[in-house]
Scaffold this motif. Structure first.
Motif, PDB file in Angstrom:
ATOM      1  N   GLN A  85      -1.699  -2.297  -7.019  1.00 23.17           N
ATOM      2  CA  GLN A  85      -1.452  -1.801  -8.374  1.00 23.17           C
ATOM      3  C   GLN A  85      -2.737  -1.366  -9.052  1.00 23.17           C
ATOM      4  O   GLN A  85      -2.792  -0.327  -9.717  1.00 23.17           O
ATOM      5  CB  GLN A  85      -0.831  -2.925  -9.211  1.00 23.17           C
ATOM      6  CG  GLN A  85       0.516  -3.364  -8.711  1.00 23.17           C
ATOM      7  CD  GLN A  85       1.506  -3.301  -9.813  1.00 23.17           C
ATOM      8  OE1 GLN A  85       1.894  -2.215 -10.234  1.00 23.17           O
ATOM      9  NE2 GLN A  85       1.895  -4.465 -10.307  1.00 23.17           N
ATOM     10  N   ALA A  86      -3.771  -2.173  -8.881  1.00 22.88           N
ATOM     11  CA  ALA A  86      -5.058  -1.852  -9.508  1.00 22.88           C
ATOM     12  C   ALA A  86      -5.604  -0.551  -8.947  1.00 22.88           C
ATOM     13  O   ALA A  86      -6.097   0.309  -9.691  1.00 22.88           O
ATOM     14  CB  ALA A  86      -6.044  -2.987  -9.282  1.00 22.88           C
ATOM     15  N   ALA A  87      -5.516  -0.379  -7.622  1.00 17.96           N
ATOM     16  CA  ALA A  87      -6.030   0.841  -6.994  1.00 17.96           C
ATOM     17  C   ALA A  87      -5.293   2.059  -7.524  1.00 17.96           C
ATOM     18  O   ALA A  87      -5.868   3.124  -7.705  1.00 17.96           O
ATOM     19  CB  ALA A  87      -5.877   0.747  -5.480  1.00 17.96           C
ATOM     20  N   ASP A 124       8.564   0.524  -8.323  1.00 19.83           N
ATOM     21  CA  ASP A 124       9.185   1.325  -7.273  1.00 19.83           C
ATOM     22  C   ASP A 124       8.214   2.336  -6.649  1.00 19.83           C
ATOM     23  O   ASP A 124       8.240   2.541  -5.434  1.00 19.83           O
ATOM     24  CB  ASP A 124      10.402   2.086  -7.830  1.00 19.83           C
ATOM     25  CG  ASP A 124      11.566   1.159  -8.090  1.00 19.83           C
ATOM     26  OD1 ASP A 124      12.610   1.637  -8.568  1.00 19.83           O
ATOM     27  OD2 ASP A 124      11.420  -0.062  -7.809  1.00 19.83           O
ATOM     28  N   GLU A 125       7.342   2.952  -7.464  1.00 15.15           N
ATOM     29  CA  GLU A 125       6.443   3.985  -6.904  1.00 15.15           C
ATOM     30  C   GLU A 125       5.536   3.404  -5.829  1.00 15.15           C
ATOM     31  O   GLU A 125       5.177   4.100  -4.873  1.00 15.15           O
ATOM     32  CB  GLU A 125       5.513   4.608  -7.965  1.00 15.15           C
ATOM     33  CG  GLU A 125       6.149   5.081  -9.229  1.00 15.15           C
ATOM     34  CD  GLU A 125       6.135   3.986 -10.263  1.00 15.15           C
ATOM     35  OE1 GLU A 125       7.220   3.433 -10.511  1.00 15.15           O
ATOM     36  OE2 GLU A 125       5.057   3.698 -10.812  1.00 15.15           O
ATOM     37  N   MET A 126       5.166   2.120  -5.982  1.00 15.62           N
ATOM     38  CA  MET A 126       4.288   1.503  -4.990  1.00 15.62           C
ATOM     39  C   MET A 126       5.026   1.269  -3.687  1.00 15.62           C
ATOM     40  O   MET A 126       4.465   1.415  -2.603  1.00 15.62           O
ATOM     41  CB  MET A 126       3.751   0.167  -5.523  1.00 15.62           C
ATOM     42  CG  MET A 126       2.722   0.328  -6.607  1.00 15.62           C
ATOM     43  SD  MET A 126       1.160   0.985  -5.971  1.00 15.62           S
ATOM     44  CE  MET A 126       1.337   2.672  -6.358  1.00 15.62           C
ATOM     45  N   LEU A 127       6.317   0.930  -3.806  1.00 13.52           N
ATOM     46  CA  LEU A 127       7.109   0.760  -2.587  1.00 13.52           C
ATOM     47  C   LEU A 127       7.242   2.095  -1.864  1.00 13.52           C
ATOM     48  O   LEU A 127       7.186   2.161  -0.637  1.00 13.52           O
ATOM     49  CB  LEU A 127       8.500   0.206  -2.916  1.00 13.52           C
ATOM     50  CG  LEU A 127       8.595  -1.322  -2.949  1.00 13.52           C
ATOM     51  CD1 LEU A 127       9.980  -1.754  -3.364  1.00 13.52           C
ATOM     52  CD2 LEU A 127       8.266  -1.912  -1.596  1.00 13.52           C
ATOM     53  N   VAL A 128       7.410   3.155  -2.638  1.00  8.99           N
ATOM     54  CA  VAL A 128       7.486   4.494  -2.040  1.00  8.99           C
ATOM     55  C   VAL A 128       6.199   4.776  -1.275  1.00  8.99           C
ATOM     56  O   VAL A 128       6.209   5.252  -0.138  1.00  8.99           O
ATOM     57  CB  VAL A 128       7.706   5.571  -3.123  1.00  8.99           C
ATOM     58  CG1 VAL A 128       7.560   6.960  -2.522  1.00  8.99           C
ATOM     59  CG2 VAL A 128       9.074   5.427  -3.761  1.00  8.99           C
ATOM     60  N   GLU A 129       5.061   4.457  -1.910  1.00  8.40           N
ATOM     61  CA  GLU A 129       3.755   4.673  -1.283  1.00  8.40           C
ATOM     62  C   GLU A 129       3.663   3.922   0.045  1.00  8.40           C
ATOM     63  O   GLU A 129       3.217   4.451   1.058  1.00  8.40           O
ATOM     64  CB  GLU A 129       2.659   4.201  -2.249  1.00  8.40           C
ATOM     65  CG  GLU A 129       1.246   4.288  -1.706  1.00  8.40           C
ATOM     66  CD  GLU A 129       0.713   5.706  -1.640  1.00  8.40           C
ATOM     67  OE1 GLU A 129       1.042   6.496  -2.548  1.00  8.40           O
ATOM     68  OE2 GLU A 129      -0.002   6.030  -0.676  1.00  8.40           O
ATOM     69  N   ILE A 130       4.120   2.664   0.054  1.00  6.28           N
ATOM     70  CA  ILE A 130       4.052   1.864   1.280  1.00  6.28           C
ATOM     71  C   ILE A 130       4.950   2.469   2.356  1.00  6.28           C
ATOM     72  O   ILE A 130       4.553   2.598   3.518  1.00  6.28           O
ATOM     73  CB  ILE A 130       4.464   0.403   1.011  1.00  6.28           C
ATOM     74  CG1 ILE A 130       3.442  -0.265   0.086  1.00  6.28           C
ATOM     75  CG2 ILE A 130       4.575  -0.387   2.311  1.00  6.28           C
ATOM     76  CD1 ILE A 130       3.833  -1.641  -0.375  1.00  6.28           C
ATOM     77  N   PHE A 131       6.147   2.871   1.964  1.00  9.98           N
ATOM     78  CA  PHE A 131       7.069   3.430   2.959  1.00  9.98           C
ATOM     79  C   PHE A 131       6.533   4.729   3.544  1.00  9.98           C
ATOM     80  O   PHE A 131       6.790   5.050   4.700  1.00  9.98           O
ATOM     81  CB  PHE A 131       8.453   3.675   2.349  1.00  9.98           C
ATOM     82  CG  PHE A 131       9.228   2.424   2.073  1.00  9.98           C
ATOM     83  CD1 PHE A 131      10.399   2.476   1.344  1.00  9.98           C
ATOM     84  CD2 PHE A 131       8.788   1.188   2.530  1.00  9.98           C
ATOM     85  CE1 PHE A 131      11.124   1.325   1.070  1.00  9.98           C
ATOM     86  CE2 PHE A 131       9.497   0.032   2.262  1.00  9.98           C
ATOM     87  CZ  PHE A 131      10.673   0.097   1.532  1.00  9.98           C
ATOM     88  N   CYS A 132       5.782   5.489   2.747  1.00 10.16           N
ATOM     89  CA  CYS A 132       5.214   6.738   3.267  1.00 10.16           C
ATOM     90  C   CYS A 132       4.260   6.468   4.421  1.00 10.16           C
ATOM     91  O   CYS A 132       4.093   7.297   5.300  1.00 10.16           O
ATOM     92  CB  CYS A 132       4.456   7.496   2.171  1.00 10.16           C
ATOM     93  SG  CYS A 132       5.561   8.302   1.023  1.00 10.16           S
TER      94      CYS A 132
END
Lengths: 619, 220
Positions: B129-131, A13-21
């Motif tokens: 993910q790696a980054a 989920d945190e990566m999706l948050v990053e993308i949406f930002c």
């Protein structure tokens, strides 16, 4: 299913948050994301960081909704001056015309600046006064503070019902607050004191038109969060005096930006800031009672100064500007507005001392003449923006030197400079080939010759405005059309321009986004149809006072330029209700149409009442 | 470069990679591990496969060499070294302020970037993910931006198609959300435009009077 849903299975989920930002709060994209699937809905709501709203019928309820929906918001901007967007009609009143704030008269000696747009409708003014009880209240602000504990930026513009009570709860609940903008709010001292006590990370404070504040509040705030404060803005606060500034000078040692607009500030206050805040980077003064003594102190202690702006009938003389020129070597931007006592000596001192100068504006300083500008041209090779407004004494040779010395010039703005003529513009064009923006207004000595030179030399020009230059005609625009691809064009009042000139520009500027051809008596339907053919990206168009255009040309334009968002067409005798109807139906993104009320048929009014603005007849 | 110190990284599939100190330090995670004394033996990266680590190392090497060459053509100071310099390159800078060499460097970097991030979704998400795990801010920003670009401007249906996502809303739920989303909320651009228009007085009082006089004709 053809392929695998990787994005939801691989990414946490945190990566999706990053993308949406990275969607930068672009509402359409964020809304789309929330409708993709349930997981994305949840995450989109969590990732929203910024909320910007204008006036709404029930702001307190609205805030409750926002707080439930977006829990991670960091930045909230509420501006009660901004009208509700037309397409969104939940029974909200649609406000057109001037902001409700007009009841507060802005203190300004400068007759040229007027707060109210001239096409204001008296009806909307009284309507908006009735709406004042519906602006954000303290209860709403408490809800906001409760809901957004990690708030970093809060901007409340003209929220006249907010008081210290609301601000106190913000202070207590939002300790990470970095930016606070209370423009036009009647907040009192206790509110500000609470902020000082609780918000130790506050960097940016805007107190313009906060008429309820006195020295007590600001002094307490300076004591409390002086260590973190980097920027302060004060305007028209009658009870804020030198005492506050002395507190700023002693507690806010890291202050970088100070903007003061007040007749109640005297030398003592500015001196205290100059002495105490040696990192001062940006200083804007509109204080009629401040004199050389204060500015000399700035010129002694503030060697990091990069931006200096002096407005409105200041009594500064050459002495202080010479001191600035001597010490402030890093000065990059200088604005001198209505500084009657400054002469060429000031500009010469600045030119000699401040070689990194990139921006210069001289507005109505009647004792500054050609020599001063020549010095700038010779010594400031990094000059990129130059604005000369109401400079009757500055002559052609000033711009010769600028053309010769300032190769990096990108923007030139000339208003009412009656002594500047074609030769000067030719020199600028040949010397400053990187020119991107050229604005000329009421310079009656400039004609085709100068503008042709611009068209031939300035290939990067994208923004051209030639207003009321009655010697400029079609030949000039033909050269521009051949040489430059414009995004903005304004030729309002250059009545020699006709179809030929506009057609040339239309053919040469496929990226044109803004076009103003008002008050052009010789412009006809041919030009409009060529604009339709050549400029599909057009968003804003002003056709007012064009006596020859008819429904035919307008229809052609509207059908081809479907992205038009605003259209002004008052005082066009041959445009009828049919033309208005065509614009409304063909331009799917249309947001504003300014036209005479009687030209709007019932049917058009039903279809698009919310976007229509009517010319006020009583003016 | 001062020292030619070399470190060895081991991926989750057992492969080892040797990299220079400056390249290793692009990753905050690896930098911290080395500074904490774990650099003498193999540095294990159990969350990263060899395929992805290859890409990461390619990025890090480019980052280091780009920084070196930028120091030569402009007065790059310590600030440029951090990963934010990737983002700064994207911001508009007037062409003429850079001299020809610098311009060429920026162009080349942009092209390299476009090719580098032109990868399929599986690799993109693994890279992201790696980054994140290796704490390489510039790479994280680049990958997230690429993913965002695949979302920007699309309708929900188009987004679902791009990523093969199943629509798990009932029609009623969908309508409910759609209505609630249509709220009074401006984009930064709209906000600025409206604010400017409020402040913009189209004609000055003198001009307006002049036009009125010239165009005095009966409305009724």
């Amino acid at each position: 299913m053809r392929g695998q849903d990787l994005i939801n299975t691989v990414l946490p989920d945190e990566m999706l948050v990053e993308i949406f930002c990275h969607l930068d709060g672009l509402k359409s994209s964020c809304d789309s994301c929330s409708l993709v699937c349930k997981k994305w809905l949840k995450i989109e709501r969590l990732s929203r960081r910024t909320v910007r709203i204008g006036a709404s019928r029930n702001p307190d309820a609205f805030v409750k909704l926002l707080v439930q929906r977006f829990v991670n918001v960091r930045n909230v901007y509420i501006d009660e001056r901004l009208p509700v967007s037309p397409p969104f009609q939940f029974g909200y009143p649609i406000i057109h015309g001037p902001p409700p704030a007009t009841k507060k008269r802005r203190y300004s000696k400068n007759a040229r600046s007027s707060l109210e747009p001239l096409h204001a409708s008296k009806d909307s003014r009284s309507e908006s006064r009735d709406l004042e009880p519906f602006s954000l209240s303290d209860a709403g602000l408490v809800t906001l503070a409760d809901g957004f504990a990690r708030l970093e930026k809060l901007s409340l513009v003209w929220c006249s019902n907010v008081t210290s009570v609301g601000i106190k709860s913000v202070a207590e609940k939002c300790k990470s607050l970095k930016t606070l903008d209370l423009q036009g709010c009647y907040v009192g001292d206790q509110g500000l004191a609470a902020i000082g006590e609780c918000c130790k990370q506050l960097e940016d404070l805007n107190l313009r038109f906060c008429e309820g504040l006195t020295d007590t509040g600001l002094v307490e705030l300076a004591r409390g969060c002086g260590k973190s404060l980097k920027a302060i803005g004060i305007a028209v606060c009658a009870k804020i005096t030198d005492i506050s500034l002395e507190a700023v000078g002693s507690h806010c040692t890291l202050l970088q930006t100070l903007s003061l607009d007040s007749e109640f500030i005297q030398n003592k206050g500015v001196l205290a800031v100059a002495r105490g805040c040696s990192s001062l980077n940006v200083l804007k003064l509109q204080c009629i009672n401040v004199t050389d003594e204060a500015l000399l102190a700035v010129g002694t202690f503030c060697s990091s100064l990069e931006l200096l702006a002096l407005y409105s009938f200041q009594r500064f003389t050459d002495r202080s500007l010479c001191a600035i020129g001597n010490v402030c070597k890093k000065l990059k931007s200088l604005t001198l507005s209505d500084c009657y006592f400054l002469s060429d000596k000031s500009l010469e001192a600045i030119a000699t001392g401040c070689g990194e100068l990139a921006q210069l504006e001289v507005n109505g300083c009647h004792n500054i003449g050609t020599a001063g500008l020549e010095a700038i041209g010779r010594s400031c090779p990094g000059l990129s923006e130059l604005a000369l407004l109401y400079c009757q004494r500055i002559g052609n040779s000033a711009l010769f030197e600028v053309g010769r010395g300032c190769k990096l010039l990108q923007a030139l703005n000339l208003v009412d400079c009656s002594n500047i003529g074609d030769d000067a513009i030719c020199n600028i064009a040949q010397g400053c080939r990187n020119l991107k923006k050229l604005h000329i207004r009421r310079c009656y000595e400039i004609g085709d010759k100068g503008i042709i030179a611009v068209g031939e030399n300035c290939k990067f020009l994208t923004d051209l405005s030639l207003r009321f230059c009655d010697r400029v005609g079609d030949a000039a625009l033909i050269a521009i059309g051949q040489g430059c691809s414009l995004r903005y064009l304004n030729v309002s009042g250059c009545h020699q321009i006709g179809d030929a000139g506009l057609i040339a520009v239309a053919r040469g500027s496929p990226e044109l986004v803004y076009l103003d051809v008002s008050v052009l008596q010789n412009l006809g339907d041919m030009a409009l149809s060529e604009v339709g053919e050549g400029c599909p990206l057009l968003k804003d168009i002003v056709l007012s006072h064009c006596r020859q255009i008819t429904d035919v040309g307008l229809a052609y334009l509207a059908k081809k330029c479907t992205r038009i968002e605003s259209c002004h067409m008052v005082y066009c005798p041959f445009i009828t209700s049919a033309g208005v109807a065509t614009v409304v139906s063909s331009c799917v993104n249309i947001k504003k149409v300014l036209v005479e009320k009687w030209k709007v048929s019932q049917r058009t009014r039903r279809r698009a009442g919310s976007i229509l603005s009517y010319l006020c007849m009583d003016l | 470069m001062a020292s030619a110190k070399v470190f060895v990284l081991r991926t989750c599939d057992g492969e080892t990679f040797e990299i220079d100190e400056s390249v290793a330090y692009v990753s905050e995670t690896i930098k911290n591990m080395i500074e904490d004394g774990f650099g003498h033996d193999l540095i294990p990266l159990p969350n990263v496969s060899s395929k992805i680590l290859l890409k990461v190392i390619e990025y890090c090497r480019k980052h280091v060499s780009n920084f070196e060459s930028s120091k030569k053509t402009s007065n790059g100071d310590e600030k440029d070294k951090d990963n934010d310099s990737w983002k700064k390159e994207k911001e508009a800078v007037p062409e003429v302020e850079k001299d020809a060499e610098e311009k060429a460097r920026v162009e080349e970097l942009k092209e390299w970037e476009t090719t580098f991030i032109d990868i399929d979704q599986q690799v993109l998400f693994d890279l992201l993910q790696a980054a994140n795990y290796l704490n390489i801010k510039g790479l994280l920003v680049m990958a997230a931006e690429k993913a965002a670009s695949m979302i920007r401007g699309k309708t929900p249906e188009q987004i679902r198609e791009t990523f093969n996502i199943k629509n798990d809303f009932t029609p009623e739920e969908y309508e409910d959300i759609r209505k609630k989303d249509a709220m009074n909320d401006f984009t930064p651009e709209e906000y600025e435009e409206i604010r400017k228009k409020i402040a913009d007085n189209h004609f000055t009082p003198e001009e307006y009077e002049q036009i009125r006089k010239e165009n005095a004709w009966a409305i009724e």
